[in-house]
Design a protein around this motif. Sequence first.
Motif, PDB file in Angstrom:
ATOM      1  N   GLN A 156       0.836  -1.199   0.000  1.00 25.25           N
ATOM      2  CA  GLN A 156       0.000   0.000   0.000  1.00 25.25           C
ATOM      3  C   GLN A 156       0.873   1.253   0.000  1.00 25.25           C
ATOM      4  OE1 GLN A 156      -2.759   0.166   3.267  1.00 25.25           O
ATOM      5  NE2 GLN A 156      -3.735   2.038   2.541  1.00 25.25           N
ATOM      6  N   GLY A 157       1.926   1.242   0.796  1.00 27.69           N
ATOM      7  CA  GLY A 157       2.842   2.381   0.804  1.00 27.69           C
ATOM      8  C   GLY A 157       3.488   2.600  -0.561  1.00 27.69           C
ATOM      9  N   ASP A 158       3.864   1.506  -1.221  1.00 25.69           N
ATOM     10  CA  ASP A 158       4.439   1.618  -2.573  1.00 25.69           C
ATOM     11  C   ASP A 158       3.413   2.194  -3.549  1.00 25.69           C
ATOM     12  OD1 ASP A 158       6.846   0.570  -1.755  1.00 25.69           O
ATOM     13  OD2 ASP A 158       6.404  -1.465  -2.406  1.00 25.69           O
ATOM     14  N   ALA A 159       2.150   1.765  -3.403  1.00 22.53           N
ATOM     15  CA  ALA A 159       1.102   2.224  -4.319  1.00 22.53           C
ATOM     16  C   ALA A 159       0.905   3.735  -4.226  1.00 22.53           C
ATOM     17  CB  ALA A 159      -0.213   1.492  -4.012  1.00 22.53           C
ATOM     18  N   TYR A 160       0.896   4.279  -3.007  1.00 17.70           N
ATOM     19  CA  TYR A 160       0.737   5.721  -2.840  1.00 17.70           C
ATOM     20  C   TYR A 160       1.932   6.480  -3.418  1.00 17.70           C
ATOM     21  CZ  TYR A 160      -3.189   4.973   0.379  1.00 17.70           C
ATOM     22  OH  TYR A 160      -4.380   4.621   0.935  1.00 17.70           O
ATOM     23  N   GLY A 165       2.927  10.135  -5.495  1.00 15.72           N
ATOM     24  CA  GLY A 165       4.186  10.735  -5.075  1.00 15.72           C
ATOM     25  C   GLY A 165       4.296  10.891  -3.573  1.00 15.72           C
ATOM     26  N   TRP A 166       3.456  10.161  -2.828  1.00 15.41           N
ATOM     27  CA  TRP A 166       3.451  10.241  -1.354  1.00 15.41           C
ATOM     28  C   TRP A 166       4.497   9.261  -0.827  1.00 15.41           C
ATOM     29  CZ3 TRP A 166       1.272   7.546   3.147  1.00 15.41           C
ATOM     30  CH2 TRP A 166       1.084   8.386   4.258  1.00 15.41           C
ATOM     31  N   ASP A 167       5.721   9.754  -0.664  1.00 16.36           N
ATOM     32  CA  ASP A 167       6.836   8.905  -0.247  1.00 16.36           C
ATOM     33  C   ASP A 167       7.159   9.110   1.229  1.00 16.36           C
ATOM     34  OD1 ASP A 167       7.702  11.482  -0.512  1.00 16.36           O
ATOM     35  OD2 ASP A 167       9.522  11.003  -1.629  1.00 16.36           O
ATOM     36  N   LYS A 168       6.125   9.141   2.034  1.00 13.94           N
ATOM     37  CA  LYS A 168       6.275   9.460   3.454  1.00 13.94           C
ATOM     38  C   LYS A 168       6.437   8.222   4.329  1.00 13.94           C
ATOM     39  CE  LYS A 168       5.232  13.694   2.187  1.00 13.94           C
ATOM     40  NZ  LYS A 168       6.293  14.707   2.045  1.00 13.94           N
ATOM     41  N   THR A 169       6.313   7.029   3.743  1.00  7.95           N
ATOM     42  CA  THR A 169       6.238   5.801   4.543  1.00  7.95           C
ATOM     43  C   THR A 169       7.592   5.136   4.727  1.00  7.95           C
ATOM     44  OG1 THR A 169       3.987   5.398   3.764  1.00  7.95           O
ATOM     45  CG2 THR A 169       5.153   3.526   4.720  1.00  7.95           C
ATOM     46  N   VAL A 170       7.896   4.796   5.964  1.00 12.22           N
ATOM     47  CA  VAL A 170       9.053   3.984   6.319  1.00 12.22           C
ATOM     48  C   VAL A 170       8.535   2.672   6.890  1.00 12.22           C
ATOM     49  CG1 VAL A 170      11.022   3.758   7.879  1.00 12.22           C
ATOM     50  CG2 VAL A 170      10.580   5.939   6.752  1.00 12.22           C
ATOM     51  N   ILE A 171       9.107   1.567   6.449  1.00  9.89           N
ATOM     52  CA  ILE A 171       8.688   0.240   6.903  1.00  9.89           C
ATOM     53  C   ILE A 171       9.732  -0.325   7.850  1.00  9.89           C
ATOM     54  CG2 ILE A 171       8.171  -2.126   6.186  1.00  9.89           C
ATOM     55  CD1 ILE A 171       7.456  -0.858   3.399  1.00  9.89           C
ATOM     56  N   VAL A 172       9.282  -0.720   9.039  1.00  9.92           N
ATOM     57  CA  VAL A 172      10.167  -1.359  10.013  1.00  9.92           C
ATOM     58  C   VAL A 172       9.724  -2.809  10.183  1.00  9.92           C
ATOM     59  CG1 VAL A 172      10.743  -1.473  12.456  1.00  9.92           C
ATOM     60  CG2 VAL A 172      10.843   0.704  11.268  1.00  9.92           C
ATOM     61  N   ARG A 173      10.683  -3.717  10.071  1.00  9.62           N
ATOM     62  CA  ARG A 173      10.398  -5.141  10.271  1.00  9.62           C
ATOM     63  C   ARG A 173      11.137  -5.617  11.522  1.00  9.62           C
ATOM     64  NH1 ARG A 173      12.008  -6.275   4.159  1.00  9.62           N
ATOM     65  NH2 ARG A 173      10.152  -5.463   3.084  1.00  9.62           N
ATOM     66  N   PRO A 174      10.454  -5.665  12.660  1.00 13.57           N
ATOM     67  CA  PRO A 174      11.104  -6.148  13.881  1.00 13.57           C
ATOM     68  C   PRO A 174      11.256  -7.660  13.867  1.00 13.57           C
ATOM     69  CG  PRO A 174       9.181  -4.758  14.358  1.00 13.57           C
ATOM     70  CD  PRO A 174       9.108  -5.153  12.927  1.00 13.57           C
ATOM     71  N   ALA A 175      12.276  -8.140  14.553  1.00 16.52           N
ATOM     72  CA  ALA A 175      12.465  -9.575  14.754  1.00 16.52           C
ATOM     73  C   ALA A 175      11.480 -10.053  15.823  1.00 16.52           C
ATOM     74  CB  ALA A 175      13.915  -9.852  15.148  1.00 16.52           C
ATOM     75  N   ASN A 176      11.854 -11.041  16.593  1.00 14.57           N
ATOM     76  CA  ASN A 176      10.988 -11.560  17.660  1.00 14.57           C
ATOM     77  C   ASN A 176      11.119 -10.649  18.879  1.00 14.57           C
ATOM     78  OD1 ASN A 176      10.055 -14.463  16.673  1.00 14.57           O
ATOM     79  ND2 ASN A 176      12.174 -14.142  16.030  1.00 14.57           N
TER      80      ASN A 176
END
Length: 329
Positions: A156-160, A165-176
């Motif tokens: 969804q972030g990529d789609a925006y 041109g809404w490049d405001k999203t940062v994705i965090v992938r936490p471990a356990n």
Amino acid sequence: MTIYKGKKVLVTGGTGMIGRPLVEMLLSAGAEVRVVSLDDPSRAHSDVQFLRLNLMDYQACVQACSGIDYVFQLVGVKGSPAMTAKKPASFFVPLLLMNTNMMEAAFREGVERYLYTSSVGVYGPAEVFYEDAVWESYPSKNDWFAGWAKRMGELQGDAYKIEYGWDKTVIVRPANVYGPFDNFDPNSAMVIPSLIRRAVQGENPFVVWGDGSSVRDFIHAKDVARGMMMALEKLPDGSVNLGSGTGIKIRELVEEVVSNMDSRPKIVWDKTKPHGDRRRVFDLKRARKMGFKAQIPLKEGIAETVEWYRRNQHIADKGYNVFSSDRYL
């Protein structure tokens, strides 16, 4: 982290395991914090604006994002692989609704920066997880429904970005992730809170599924919260792993937990039960490039969490639980 001073920051799930230390760090950095959760208001920090909202409802998400500069989207559904297999719709549907509605509302409300909390579950089976390799395989069968739901939020972030041109999203992938305020419910808890609950309550013999050889990457919630703040400030967009980068065998983890008990139980390994993927460890080159390194050793973190659970058993199970509540509450 000066970007937070005077900013209005929303933390969804700000009463939970990662949300609590994140809220404290944001307040210390000078932010004005709003917390949205389905927990009782007593679980929220006293210095925040608390809204009890169901983020599966789009209008609730608009209300949550109104007037906000930065969003930390932490709220989600957390449960054991056994619970995932038993109640996959309770993972899949709420995650899709909350993720989709929250990002759409943030976009419509003109939020400056948006942090989306993804999961280790988005990765396919591999010995080491690299951020850019996520789309080269499917999520593990042990994380099938939650992993796909989290992937949809990332897309969804990529789609925006592509369309608006809404490049405001940062994705965090936490471990356990583990720590105080975790989910200790015996029916849905992940490995560390499940082990701690049973050990503190005196289970003996102490039965553990599998043979203890599986390897996992564990990280304390305070380290994740600190990494999230760094990611929102330093990454223009894209994804980053947050973990220890160190593989710990489940056998070592169990020994660490029982070492905090007054009386050591007899450990029995039930090798007839599943043990999940053999190895799941994060590559952290990207996290280290932005200056992140986990600071809380597993020994110290487990001891803290055991002590917190001992003192707070009366409230540990009183948070909102999608598996025992009306999902449309």
